[in-house]
Write an enzyme that holds these catalytic residues in place. Structure first.
Site, PDB file in Angstrom:
ATOM      1  N   HIS A  13       3.753   6.835  10.361  1.00 36.84           N
ATOM      2  CA  HIS A  13       3.889   5.183  10.580  1.00 36.84           C
ATOM      3  C   HIS A  13       4.105   4.086  11.403  1.00 36.84           C
ATOM      4  CE1 HIS A  13       6.946   7.116   6.858  1.00 36.84           C
ATOM      5  NE2 HIS A  13       5.905   6.633   6.197  1.00 36.84           N
ATOM      6  N   GLN A  51       5.586   5.503  -8.944  1.00 34.92           N
ATOM      7  CA  GLN A  51       4.384   5.793  -8.411  1.00 34.92           C
ATOM      8  C   GLN A  51       4.801   7.709  -8.463  1.00 34.92           C
ATOM      9  OE1 GLN A  51       3.964   3.941  -4.783  1.00 34.92           O
ATOM     10  NE2 GLN A  51       3.972   6.505  -4.356  1.00 34.92           N
ATOM     11  N   LYS A  79      -3.586  11.374   6.035  1.00 34.82           N
ATOM     12  CA  LYS A  79      -2.534  12.318   5.561  1.00 34.82           C
ATOM     13  C   LYS A  79      -2.671  12.503   3.949  1.00 34.82           C
ATOM     14  CE  LYS A  79       1.456  12.614   4.820  1.00 34.82           C
ATOM     15  NZ  LYS A  79       2.530  13.551   3.768  1.00 34.82           N
ATOM     16  N   GLN A  87      -5.549   8.973  -1.379  1.00 36.89           N
ATOM     17  CA  GLN A  87      -4.764   7.966  -1.461  1.00 36.89           C
ATOM     18  C   GLN A  87      -6.172   6.527  -1.229  1.00 36.89           C
ATOM     19  OE1 GLN A  87      -1.355   6.228  -1.752  1.00 36.89           O
ATOM     20  NE2 GLN A  87      -1.402   5.699   0.781  1.00 36.89           N
ATOM     21  N   SER A 101       6.020  13.665   7.868  1.00 37.06           N
ATOM     22  CA  SER A 101       6.528  12.981   6.587  1.00 37.06           C
ATOM     23  C   SER A 101       7.955  12.613   6.569  1.00 37.06           C
ATOM     24  CB  SER A 101       5.460  13.966   5.763  1.00 37.06           C
ATOM     25  OG  SER A 101       6.302  13.918   4.254  1.00 37.06           O
ATOM     26  N   SER A 102       7.582  11.794   4.916  1.00 34.32           N
ATOM     27  CA  SER A 102       8.950  11.347   4.905  1.00 34.32           C
ATOM     28  C   SER A 102       9.860  12.602   3.887  1.00 34.32           C
ATOM     29  CB  SER A 102       9.671   9.743   4.170  1.00 34.32           C
ATOM     30  OG  SER A 102       8.323   9.106   4.919  1.00 34.32           O
TER      31      SER A 102
END
Ligand code: AMP
Length: 282
Positions: free
Chosen positions: A37, A61, A149, A153, A185-186
């Site tokens: 991020h 989502q 990533k 999207q 990634s979170s």
């Protein structure tokens, strides 16, 4: 950094910035921030006078309720990271602020959302378009930053921006990886210790497949990636598709595109991870 919770307040602040002739860059996120991020924020800070980051875990989502419930939330750490990256405004609205009433809009992105994530996560991209269009309307940025990533999207956001005639430049930023290759990634924090050791295999296999691809067919490469990962008991490949990077349609032969991209979703235990790689076939 100013922390703003309402759309009205954000608009007030940003209209003053725009009156001064300042350009506005925007990075939408769901929080639980990591260096991936922050790479977007760095780019945004470098390109614009004013950098706005939003943190909002968007319920529309998530097609999997459990994924929404277990989605990591680290607000204090996020604020510290954003402050040191030079972000000017953090927009952190409540669910009621973004959805005072249910959003009934249905977007149509045609084939773009019929494949891969669109196929396996029904409604996901409609939810993404709902929230990003609302966030765009709130911030009215000159530029907006998205990570490659989430390859599909980016294509969907570009299509939405075009459909809605929004004067916003969409900027795609490269994937940031851990030293072992794992795409940041979170969701990585949800991996167990054992899964953490195995997860880098996804990126490693994708990378190896670019060497394997020399002189091989699309079908061979697809089987190579899928079989290598499925051999690991902790992994289950949901899909691996080699697509045209512009249309996202699957290819059967390398000659069908100048931009072949392999996109993957893998369950590592219960955690669903995505990644992608570009092939350079000569
Ligand atoms: P998220 O918070 O997961 O919705 O992600 C917010 C933005 O950060 C999206 O545009 C993501 O594509 C981007 N992003 C997430 N992980 C990475 C990464 N490892 N490298 C680059 N961008 C990323």
């Amino acid at each position: 950094m100013k922390i703003v919770n309402s759309i009205k307040e954000l608009k007030n602040f940003l209209s003053k910035e725009k009156e001064n002739g300042f350009s506005v860059g925007f990075v939408p996120t769901m929080g639980a921030l990591h260096q991936g991020h922050i790479s977007l924020v760095n780019r945004c800070v470098g390109d614009n006078h004013v950098c706005v980051v939003s943190i909002f875990v968007n319920p529309t989502q998530f097609n999997d309720k459990k994924d929404l419930e277990t989605y990591p939330r680290t607000p204090e750490k996020d604020i510290t990271l954003l402050e040191s990256a030079g972000c000017n405004y953090l927009f952190a609205p409540s669910e009621h602020e973004m959805y005072p009433e249910p959003d009934t809009r249905v977007f149509d992105f045609g084939q773009l959302t019929e494949v891969m994530e669109g196929e396996h996560r029904p409604g996901h991209f409609n939810g993404v378009a709902q929230i990003v269009s609302k966030l765009f309307a709130a911030a009215e940025p000159d530029r907006a930053y998205f990570g490659e990533k989430d390859f599909q999207q980016v294509a969907v956001i570009r299509a939405m921006t075009k459909q809605l005639h929004l004067p916003i430049q969409i900027i795609a930023c490269p994937i940031l990886r851990e030293a072992d290759g794992l795409a940041m990634s979170s969701r990585n924090v949800r991996l167990t210790k054992e899964q953490c050791q195995k997860a880098p295999l996804i990126a490693q296999t994708l990378k190896e497949s670019t060497n394997f691809a020399v002189g091989k067919s699309v079908k061979d490469v697809t089987a190579y990636v899928t079989d290598t990962l499925n051999k690991e008991p902790v992994m289950r490949v949901e899909y691996f598709d080699i697509v045209d990077g512009y249309t996202l349609l699957s290819i059967n032969d390398w000659s069908e595109t100048t931009y072949p991209v392999g996109c993957i979703a893998v369950f590592c235990g219960e955690v669903r991870l995505i990644d992608n790689i570009t092939y350079e076939i000569k």
